[in-house]
Each structure stands twice: as C-alpha cells, then as structure tokens.
Design a protein around this motif. Sequence first.
Motif, PDB file in Angstrom:
ATOM      1  N   SER A 169       0.824  -1.213   0.000  1.00 28.88           N
ATOM      2  CA  SER A 169       0.000   0.000   0.000  1.00 28.88           C
ATOM      3  C   SER A 169       0.859   1.265   0.000  1.00 28.88           C
ATOM      4  CB  SER A 169      -0.951   0.001   1.197  1.00 28.88           C
ATOM      5  OG  SER A 169      -0.211  -0.049   2.406  1.00 28.88           O
ATOM      6  N   GLU A 170       1.972   1.238   0.718  1.00 35.07           N
ATOM      7  CA  GLU A 170       2.858   2.400   0.768  1.00 35.07           C
ATOM      8  C   GLU A 170       3.478   2.667  -0.607  1.00 35.07           C
ATOM      9  OE1 GLU A 170       6.455   4.169   3.558  1.00 35.07           O
ATOM     10  OE2 GLU A 170       6.104   2.014   3.550  1.00 35.07           O
ATOM     11  N   LEU A 171       3.864   1.599  -1.298  1.00 34.95           N
ATOM     12  CA  LEU A 171       4.438   1.755  -2.635  1.00 34.95           C
ATOM     13  C   LEU A 171       3.391   2.283  -3.618  1.00 34.95           C
ATOM     14  CD1 LEU A 171       6.770   1.481  -4.611  1.00 34.95           C
ATOM     15  CD2 LEU A 171       6.202  -0.954  -4.846  1.00 34.95           C
ATOM     16  N   ILE A 223      10.736   5.941   0.466  1.00 37.39           N
ATOM     17  CA  ILE A 223       9.954   5.069   1.343  1.00 37.39           C
ATOM     18  C   ILE A 223      10.839   3.914   1.811  1.00 37.39           C
ATOM     19  CG2 ILE A 223       7.728   5.668   0.312  1.00 37.39           C
ATOM     20  CD1 ILE A 223       7.811   2.982  -1.192  1.00 37.39           C
ATOM     21  N   GLU A 224      10.371   3.226   2.842  1.00 38.68           N
ATOM     22  CA  GLU A 224      11.132   2.107   3.397  1.00 38.68           C
ATOM     23  C   GLU A 224      11.107   0.926   2.438  1.00 38.68           C
ATOM     24  OE1 GLU A 224      11.032  -0.787   7.333  1.00 38.68           O
ATOM     25  OE2 GLU A 224       9.804   1.026   7.297  1.00 38.68           O
ATOM     26  N   ALA A 225      12.270   0.326   2.246  1.00 38.38           N
ATOM     27  CA  ALA A 225      12.405  -0.888   1.431  1.00 38.38           C
ATOM     28  C   ALA A 225      13.520  -1.726   2.028  1.00 38.38           C
ATOM     29  CB  ALA A 225      12.719  -0.531  -0.018  1.00 38.38           C
ATOM     30  N   HIS A 226      13.338  -3.015   2.040  1.00 39.63           N
ATOM     31  CA  HIS A 226      14.351  -3.930   2.556  1.00 39.63           C
ATOM     32  C   HIS A 226      15.039  -4.571   1.359  1.00 39.63           C
ATOM     33  CE1 HIS A 226      12.708  -3.375   6.548  1.00 39.63           C
ATOM     34  NE2 HIS A 226      11.527  -3.458   5.979  1.00 39.63           N
ATOM     35  N   LEU A 227      16.252  -4.112   1.070  1.00 43.66           N
ATOM     36  CA  LEU A 227      16.994  -4.565  -0.099  1.00 43.66           C
ATOM     37  C   LEU A 227      17.865  -5.765   0.245  1.00 43.66           C
ATOM     38  CD1 LEU A 227      17.762  -3.955  -3.085  1.00 43.66           C
ATOM     39  CD2 LEU A 227      19.623  -2.546  -2.183  1.00 43.66           C
ATOM     40  N   HIS A 228      17.804  -6.772  -0.608  1.00 42.51           N
ATOM     41  CA  HIS A 228      18.661  -7.953  -0.509  1.00 42.51           C
ATOM     42  C   HIS A 228      19.477  -7.987  -1.796  1.00 42.51           C
ATOM     43  CE1 HIS A 228      16.291  -9.566   2.866  1.00 42.51           C
ATOM     44  NE2 HIS A 228      15.307  -8.945   2.253  1.00 42.51           N
ATOM     45  N   GLY A 229      20.765  -7.746  -1.688  1.00 37.47           N
ATOM     46  CA  GLY A 229      21.600  -7.697  -2.890  1.00 37.47           C
ATOM     47  C   GLY A 229      22.168  -6.306  -3.090  1.00 37.47           C
ATOM     48  N   GLU A 230      22.480  -6.002  -4.338  1.00 37.08           N
ATOM     49  CA  GLU A 230      23.161  -4.747  -4.646  1.00 37.08           C
ATOM     50  C   GLU A 230      22.192  -3.616  -4.971  1.00 37.08           C
ATOM     51  OE1 GLU A 230      24.333  -5.731  -9.224  1.00 37.08           O
ATOM     52  OE2 GLU A 230      25.201  -6.964  -7.649  1.00 37.08           O
ATOM     53  N   ASP A 231      22.680  -2.369  -4.787  1.00 41.27           N
ATOM     54  CA  ASP A 231      21.891  -1.194  -5.152  1.00 41.27           C
ATOM     55  C   ASP A 231      21.468  -1.312  -6.613  1.00 41.27           C
ATOM     56  OD1 ASP A 231      22.605  -0.387  -2.636  1.00 41.27           O
ATOM     57  OD2 ASP A 231      23.565   1.479  -3.264  1.00 41.27           O
ATOM     58  N   THR A 232      20.234  -0.918  -6.894  1.00 38.27           N
ATOM     59  CA  THR A 232      19.696  -1.059  -8.241  1.00 38.27           C
ATOM     60  C   THR A 232      18.864   0.170  -8.587  1.00 38.27           C
ATOM     61  OG1 THR A 232      19.594  -3.460  -7.978  1.00 38.27           O
ATOM     62  CG2 THR A 232      18.268  -2.518  -9.742  1.00 38.27           C
ATOM     63  N   VAL A 233      19.015   0.632  -9.829  1.00 37.24           N
ATOM     64  CA  VAL A 233      18.208   1.733 -10.340  1.00 37.24           C
ATOM     65  C   VAL A 233      17.482   1.246 -11.586  1.00 37.24           C
ATOM     66  CG1 VAL A 233      18.216   4.083 -11.246  1.00 37.24           C
ATOM     67  CG2 VAL A 233      19.843   3.445  -9.464  1.00 37.24           C
ATOM     68  N   VAL A 234      16.152   1.394 -11.606  1.00 35.02           N
ATOM     69  CA  VAL A 234      15.356   1.030 -12.772  1.00 35.02           C
ATOM     70  C   VAL A 234      14.368   2.141 -13.078  1.00 35.02           C
ATOM     71  CG1 VAL A 234      15.521  -1.487 -12.484  1.00 35.02           C
ATOM     72  CG2 VAL A 234      13.654  -0.254 -11.398  1.00 35.02           C
ATOM     73  N   SER A 237       1.926   3.425 -14.657  1.00 30.57           N
ATOM     74  CA  SER A 237       0.626   2.779 -14.888  1.00 30.57           C
ATOM     75  C   SER A 237       0.766   1.257 -14.909  1.00 30.57           C
ATOM     76  CB  SER A 237      -0.005   3.278 -16.186  1.00 30.57           C
ATOM     77  OG  SER A 237       0.847   3.001 -17.281  1.00 30.57           O
ATOM     78  N   PHE A 238       1.836   0.744 -15.539  1.00 27.13           N
ATOM     79  CA  PHE A 238       2.049  -0.703 -15.571  1.00 27.13           C
ATOM     80  C   PHE A 238       2.388  -1.239 -14.182  1.00 27.13           C
ATOM     81  CE2 PHE A 238       3.602  -0.016 -20.157  1.00 27.13           C
ATOM     82  CZ  PHE A 238       2.311  -0.108 -20.652  1.00 27.13           C
ATOM     83  N   LEU A 239       3.204  -0.482 -13.444  1.00 24.95           N
ATOM     84  CA  LEU A 239       3.556  -0.912 -12.092  1.00 24.95           C
ATOM     85  C   LEU A 239       2.324  -0.931 -11.193  1.00 24.95           C
ATOM     86  CD1 LEU A 239       5.628  -1.763  -9.979  1.00 24.95           C
ATOM     87  CD2 LEU A 239       6.087   0.657  -9.577  1.00 24.95           C
ATOM     88  N   LEU A 240       1.477   0.079 -11.285  1.00 22.94           N
ATOM     89  CA  LEU A 240       0.266   0.124 -10.467  1.00 22.94           C
ATOM     90  C   LEU A 240      -0.669  -1.042 -10.794  1.00 22.94           C
ATOM     91  CD1 LEU A 240      -0.434   3.955 -10.360  1.00 22.94           C
ATOM     92  CD2 LEU A 240       0.287   2.494  -8.457  1.00 22.94           C
ATOM     93  N   ASP A 241      -0.778  -1.400 -12.085  1.00 20.72           N
ATOM     94  CA  ASP A 241      -1.589  -2.568 -12.458  1.00 20.72           C
ATOM     95  C   ASP A 241      -1.096  -3.813 -11.733  1.00 20.72           C
ATOM     96  OD1 ASP A 241      -3.144  -1.065 -14.181  1.00 20.72           O
ATOM     97  OD2 ASP A 241      -2.115  -1.741 -16.006  1.00 20.72           O
ATOM     98  N   HIS A 292      -2.345  -9.293  -3.606  1.00 21.76           N
ATOM     99  CA  HIS A 292      -3.278  -9.276  -2.470  1.00 21.76           C
ATOM    100  C   HIS A 292      -2.561  -9.687  -1.194  1.00 21.76           C
ATOM    101  CE1 HIS A 292      -6.525  -8.378  -5.164  1.00 21.76           C
ATOM    102  NE2 HIS A 292      -6.203  -9.409  -5.916  1.00 21.76           N
ATOM    103  N   SER A 293      -1.441  -8.992  -0.922  1.00 22.79           N
ATOM    104  CA  SER A 293      -0.699  -9.251   0.304  1.00 22.79           C
ATOM    105  C   SER A 293      -0.164  -7.917   0.826  1.00 22.79           C
ATOM    106  CB  SER A 293       0.447 -10.229   0.054  1.00 22.79           C
ATOM    107  OG  SER A 293       1.349  -9.713  -0.883  1.00 22.79           O
ATOM    108  N   GLU A 294       0.130  -7.901   2.112  1.00 28.33           N
ATOM    109  CA  GLU A 294       0.604  -6.662   2.740  1.00 28.33           C
ATOM    110  C   GLU A 294       1.944  -6.221   2.169  1.00 28.33           C
ATOM    111  OE1 GLU A 294       1.700  -4.852   7.155  1.00 28.33           O
ATOM    112  OE2 GLU A 294       0.925  -6.895   6.997  1.00 28.33           O
ATOM    113  N   PHE A 295       2.774  -7.193   1.788  1.00 27.99           N
ATOM    114  CA  PHE A 295       4.102  -6.884   1.270  1.00 27.99           C
ATOM    115  C   PHE A 295       4.243  -7.372  -0.163  1.00 27.99           C
ATOM    116  CE2 PHE A 295       4.502  -7.273   5.856  1.00 27.99           C
ATOM    117  CZ  PHE A 295       5.157  -6.095   6.178  1.00 27.99           C
ATOM    118  N   VAL A 296       5.161  -6.741  -0.883  1.00 21.34           N
ATOM    119  CA  VAL A 296       5.445  -7.120  -2.266  1.00 21.34           C
ATOM    120  C   VAL A 296       6.951  -7.239  -2.445  1.00 21.34           C
ATOM    121  CG1 VAL A 296       5.464  -4.716  -3.089  1.00 21.34           C
ATOM    122  CG2 VAL A 296       4.986  -6.557  -4.697  1.00 21.34           C
TER     123      VAL A 296
END
Length: 135
Positions: A18-20, A62-73, A78-82, A88-92
């Motif tokens: 929801s935060e994302l 926003i808060e994110a828990h990263l596993h691995g290396e820094d990444t920029v994309v 609109s596609f991401l929101l879809d 249907h879960s609290e986390f993604v």
Amino acid sequence: MKRLFPEQVDNYAVLTTSELIESVRRVSLVLEREAALRFSFSIDGLALEAAGSEQAQAQETIEAHLHGEDTVVSLKPSFLLDALQAVHSEFVRISFTKTENPNKPGPVLITSQSSKDQPGADNYRYLLQPNLLLR
C-alpha cells in the motif's frame, strides 16, 4: 517461459504494497503521459523520482528492505500500479533479473510476500520490462 521467470533471484527488495502504491501515485502526478519513474533501491530504502514538463519534479523516499546490490530502474507507473493492485498481500517483492547484456536491465519480477521475510503462498507473478535509463 522458465527463462523469463527464474526460480531464484538474489537481488530483490521487499516493500509494503500500500505504501508503494500511494507513493507511485503521488510522485507520478508530474509526469507526462508515457513517461517513466526512476526507482533507486539502496540500503537506505527506495527513492522515487519524476521529472515532468515545465520544471515540475517530484521525489519521495519510502522504506524498502533490499537484498543484494543497489539497483536503479525506470518503470512506467501505470504498468507498475496494475501489477501492484493485483498483489493481495501486505508486502510485495520486486526482484531484479539480469540479461546477457550488462547495459540492458532485465525484467522486474513482482511477487507477493506474506511478511518481510516470507514469500507469498500464492503463485502471482508479474513481469515488467524497465525502460532504458537516460544518463
């Protein structure tokens, strides 16, 4: 098909769904119709950046828990929101796949997470091809 959906990706981030969604909606308000948002994942979290026309800019972290290396994309909001609205879960989990070409980002794999540490029990998987980053 298996090549597109790898069994395991070592570089990923876990976020509150929801935060994302809310952050993407707010930051993308300044964008032109087909423009993409820049997502910078690091140990400090996720920074979203948008540059629109007429000097309009938006940025949010926003808060994110990263596993691995820094990444920029760069992703179209609109596609991401879809994809996120179908989770249907609290986390993604957003996983960063690789291609043979180191200059071309691989698709972003979006899956559900039951908790910050536990993958989702469903089989939901969504692939989203990032835009090439403008340097």
